[in-house]
Design a protein around this motif. Structure first.
Motif, PDB file in Angstrom:
ATOM      1  N   VAL A 221       0.853  -1.197   0.000  1.00 19.20           N
ATOM      2  CA  VAL A 221       0.000   0.000   0.000  1.00 19.20           C
ATOM      3  C   VAL A 221       0.888   1.245   0.000  1.00 19.20           C
ATOM      4  CG1 VAL A 221      -1.586   1.382   1.414  1.00 19.20           C
ATOM      5  CG2 VAL A 221      -2.021  -1.065   1.079  1.00 19.20           C
ATOM      6  N   ALA A 222       1.937   1.218   0.817  1.00 20.67           N
ATOM      7  CA  ALA A 222       2.835   2.371   0.921  1.00 20.67           C
ATOM      8  C   ALA A 222       3.521   2.646  -0.410  1.00 20.67           C
ATOM      9  CB  ALA A 222       3.880   2.114   2.008  1.00 20.67           C
ATOM     10  N   GLN A 223       3.989   1.564  -1.070  1.00 22.62           N
ATOM     11  CA  GLN A 223       4.698   1.759  -2.342  1.00 22.62           C
ATOM     12  C   GLN A 223       3.757   2.298  -3.410  1.00 22.62           C
ATOM     13  OE1 GLN A 223       6.534  -2.075  -2.691  1.00 22.62           O
ATOM     14  NE2 GLN A 223       7.842  -1.634  -0.928  1.00 22.62           N
ATOM     15  N   ARG A 224       2.542   1.769  -3.425  1.00 18.92           N
ATOM     16  CA  ARG A 224       1.576   2.244  -4.423  1.00 18.92           C
ATOM     17  C   ARG A 224       1.216   3.711  -4.165  1.00 18.92           C
ATOM     18  NH1 ARG A 224      -3.163  -1.811  -6.560  1.00 18.92           N
ATOM     19  NH2 ARG A 224      -4.403  -0.274  -7.679  1.00 18.92           N
ATOM     20  N   LEU A 225       1.038   4.057  -2.896  1.00 13.67           N
ATOM     21  CA  LEU A 225       0.700   5.441  -2.566  1.00 13.67           C
ATOM     22  C   LEU A 225       1.868   6.372  -2.903  1.00 13.67           C
ATOM     23  CD1 LEU A 225      -1.478   7.310  -1.309  1.00 13.67           C
ATOM     24  CD2 LEU A 225      -0.298   7.003   0.882  1.00 13.67           C
ATOM     25  N   ALA A 226       3.091   5.932  -2.611  1.00 11.02           N
ATOM     26  CA  ALA A 226       4.267   6.758  -2.931  1.00 11.02           C
ATOM     27  C   ALA A 226       4.376   6.959  -4.439  1.00 11.02           C
ATOM     28  CB  ALA A 226       5.533   6.106  -2.380  1.00 11.02           C
ATOM     29  N   GLN A 227       4.051   5.926  -5.199  1.00 14.11           N
ATOM     30  CA  GLN A 227       4.086   6.063  -6.662  1.00 14.11           C
ATOM     31  C   GLN A 227       3.051   7.093  -7.116  1.00 14.11           C
ATOM     32  OE1 GLN A 227       4.373   2.562  -9.016  1.00 14.11           O
ATOM     33  NE2 GLN A 227       3.786   3.613 -10.903  1.00 14.11           N
TER      34      GLN A 227
END
Lengths: 240, 240
Positions: A221-227
């Motif tokens: 979730v964090a990586q997708r949000l950061a993207q």
């Protein structure tokens, strides 16, 4: 070999896609603890895992990250400036001190209320006495403060909404009421196992509508949000 | 060599002096969390470190140990039966289920009160509404329950008293009021650094009077207390 070591470092440390180099991100995480007396407090359930993962994911995209953290049992992510606080009032002060920033991601489960009259002496349970009544008073609204218009407003303010009922309705209303750009909404009914767990299932709400992500690890979730955040700041920006 | 390995094992695992082999010890540790709603709770400050160290020290003297633990971030000590609970009511039920025992050491920082009417829906902060009032109700007194006379009373019941003021006076009164044999009293004023810290400074209070121990690590306090308990149960028993 040195080449292998560098490759492994890049593989772990950097993320594919647009960069956040040169951007400053403020992330809040964890609960706040509001004292009742020296040994008792009011708290929110929050492991801080989602916020710490987001801080790490933003740093992996090159952002300079300030993480304002309530009391959690997580190691500080490497390379991130962590400011530890206990109460909502302290958290707001630490956020203000971290401004200016380009991105604010408010994952902290900030207590809505503190105890109006905490004591510096342990409350005693007197035999036969009636139980005490705790009078609460509202805490500062950190998300609304950061999202308030003004020269110091971050370009992108992301709030979190943890709800047990009417998730999307409350979260969409919260986005408007707080004046933030995006809301990451998640369902924290105990039966979901999300609170304190390793996974999260979120709905991302923006002015353009809402999208439901599949159940993912908090890191994913964090990586997708950061993207998404990096895309927002990239020249050929796509809507959330 | 194998001899070295065995020696190291004995050196770490066993304690000099009288044994508690064949005895069953019940230890409570950590805080309790009393729900307000699905995301909020009342809590006591307690790391659980002193209780976990005592459980390990009693096991090292050969006792069979049941550790009833509130929410803490500590690994379960090896060889100890750990029962995890959240609320005071659950802790009492787990203690009753663990009886009979010879020794009860109640280190847990049990909440004196729970919220009278917790809700299964997250409380909403309505704009302009007054802050809620939390009405509290008394929790069961686990130490007093265990110390109450009756066929299931452990032969030795040890309570803990954490105070910020008038330590010895409160602790001596608590020993009598609860009907327990010993009280381990410690000063939890924030400036002592004892709460959540690695060290403890205690006063051991029995019917024979009180003795003040030097400031020691929580492990050393545990070992000294376990030795006292083993002496209490040894044939040539010396008073506390």
């Amino acid at each position: 070999t040195l080449a292998d070591a560098i490759f492994r470092h890049l593989d772990h440390g950097a993320a594919a896609g647009p960069s956040l180099a040169g951007r400053h991100a403020l992330v809040t995480a964890g609960p706040t603890h509001e004292p009742i007396d020296p040994v008792r407090y009011l708290a929110n359930r929050s492991s801080g895992r989602q916020g710490y993962a987001i801080a790490a994911a933003l740093a992996a995209r090159g952002a300079r990250v300030t993480l304002v953290s309530g009391p959690v049992d997580l190691p500080p992510p490497p390379g991130i400036d962590v400011r530890r606080v206990e109460t909502a009032t302290q958290m707001l002060a630490a956020c203000r001190a971290a401004l200016p920033c380009d991105i604010a991601v408010c994952t902290a489960a900030v207590a809505d209320w503190h105890v109006a009259n905490p004591t510096d002496r342990k409350m005693k349970k007197a035999p036969g006495a009636t139980a005490p009544v705790l009078t609460l008073a509202p805490n500062p609204d950190i998300l609304a403060h950061l999202a308030a218009a003004g020269p110091a407003r971050p370009a992108l303010v992301v709030g979190f909404a943890a709800e047990t009922h009417d998730l999307e309705r409350y979260a969409a209303a919260k986005r408007v009421a707080k004046g933030c750009d995006w809301i990451v909404a998640n369902d924290v009914r105990p039966e979901t196992g999300i609170m304190g767990g390793a996974e999260n299932e979120i709905v991302l709400i923006s002015a353009d509508g809402s999208e439901r992500w599949p159940r993912l690890t908090k890191e994913a979730v964090a990586q997708r949000l950061a993207q998404r955040i990096a895309e927002y700041f990239s020249p050929d920006r796509s809507p959330a």
